[in-house]
Design a protein around this motif. Structure first.
Motif, PDB file in Angstrom:
ATOM      1  N   GLU A 161     -11.738  39.241 -46.351  1.00  0.00           N
ATOM      2  CA  GLU A 161     -13.170  38.727 -46.182  1.00  0.00           C
ATOM      3  C   GLU A 161     -14.348  39.793 -46.710  1.00  0.00           C
ATOM      4  N   ASP A 217      -9.208  40.626 -42.471  1.00  0.00           N
ATOM      5  CA  ASP A 217     -10.799  41.257 -42.546  1.00  0.00           C
ATOM      6  C   ASP A 217     -11.130  42.015 -43.923  1.00  0.00           C
ATOM      7  N   ASN A 218      -9.956  42.644 -44.325  1.00  0.00           N
ATOM      8  CA  ASN A 218     -10.154  43.353 -45.419  1.00  0.00           C
ATOM      9  C   ASN A 218     -10.577  42.455 -46.659  1.00  0.00           C
ATOM     10  N   GLN A 272      -4.363  40.457 -39.160  1.00  0.00           N
ATOM     11  CA  GLN A 272      -5.748  40.264 -39.010  1.00  0.00           C
ATOM     12  C   GLN A 272      -6.441  41.498 -39.649  1.00  0.00           C
TER      13      GLN A 272
END
Length: 342
Positions: free
Chosen positions: A59, A56-57, A52
């Protein structure tokens, strides 16, 4: 500003043949995207990040670079072999998640069988149009030839003993290793980039003149706003001199990360962790002192990975400024060398 054209800039579609190394605990999607935005090629480190957090990185990088979901992200990610050996048999495997995010490149290092991960990446790519550029870091001619002949990688990263963080404990100095690898690969070969102790454009120009297709810099990008080193760690690298580092497993012992393959260790800033070792304290005693320092906010035992070039930089700037300065320095050096020819 003129470009610096090499096979690496063409492969990665960048302006300069500079890669920011995928440093675990230092380089995230923020740093990687900032480097790419500046005209070089940015990488982040997988380390122990969960799936996850990795998503996130990616994104964040997509947002910073204005890349739509589903399109290739023009950054890379570095994966440590022995960590993949743990994660890929866990309930949170990482490699397929990474591949789903479509990074332009994956950098593999520090494993007893990196070839199986090269094969996994290639097999995944056969099911889609995107071909991941595969980097593999080596510390010897033998491993470079294996990466070329057995694994068919796209980019070989020749890491000299000067490098910060981890690497082969018997790696030759970069100039010797790079020359040996290039000599061992006449004719068609993967691209070869150099890493280890590189902090300035003059050094980059020298390595390009030797035949490197590009360079990877880690320590130089620690001195950036986007690096996630703590304020205390950044203060330590700003104060570091030219003889401030040492290769050892002592920092992995106290940091509880000593899972490296045989004949590997790490280069970090010298501090009281080494004093404890040199004073003859056993591991239990050293762990106690390290934990007490961390709990009390005592920074005398911080783990600060850095290469021998750490003393060549004395300020924190943006990653884009670092890329700009390195490009100008490299161009100036290349122009200066050209004047030597009569």
């Amino acid at each position: 500003m003129p470009s610096i054209d090499t096979p690496l800039t063409k492969l990665l579609n960048v302006d300069v043949p500079i890669v920011s190394a995928p440093m675990a605990f230092a380089a995230t999607g923020d740093l990687a995207s900032a480097v790419t935005s500046g005209g070089a090629f940015g990488m982040m480190g997988m380390g122990f990040l969960s799936s996850q957090v990795l998503k996130d990185n990616f994104e964040l990088a997509r947002k910073r670079l204005n890349i739509a979901p589903g399109n290739v992200v023009p950054i890379g990610i570095g994966c440590i072999g022995w960590i993949l050996d743990m994660t890929e048999v866990s309930d949170d495997p990482r490699l397929e998640v990474i591949l789903e995010e479509k990074p332009a490149a994956i950098w593999l290092a520090f494993g007893v069988d990196l070839g199986k991960y090269v094969a996994q990446i290639r097999a995944y790519d056969t099911k889609r149009n995107h071909k991941t550029t595969i980097f593999v870091m080596v510390n010897s001619v033998e491993n470079a030839l294996k990466a070329k002949d057995e694994w068919k990688v796209d980019v070989i990263v020749a890491q000299g003993i000067e490098a910060g963080g981890h690497g082969g404990d018997d790696s030759p100095p970069l100039l010797t290793l790079l020359q040996a690898i290039l000599d061992a690969m006449p004719g068609e070969r993967p691209l070869v980039i150099a890493t280890g102790g590189i902090s300035t454009g003059k050094q980059i120009a020298a390595l390009l003149a030797m035949g490197a297709d590009g360079v990877a810099l880690g320590t130089r990008f620690l001195f950036t706003n986007e690096c996630i080193y703590s304020d205390a760690q950044k203060e330590a690298i700003l104060k570091a001199g030219h003889d401030a580092t040492i290769r050892t497993l002592a920092y992995d012992d106290v940091g509880r990360t000593n899972y490296w393959p045989p004949k590997h260790n790490g280069r970090a800033l010298i501090n009281k962790v080494m004093d404890d070792l040199n004073d003859g304290l056993d591991l239990e005693q050293r762990l106690k002192k390290f934990d007490e320092s961390a709990a009390s906010g005592d920074n005398s035992r911080l783990v600060v990975w850095a290469g021998v070039g750490v003393g060549l930089t004395d300020k924190i700037t943006t990653a884009a400024e670092v890329v700009h300065d390195l490009r100008e320095q490299t161009l100036d050096a290349l122009r200066s060398v050209a004047t030597l020819i009569g």
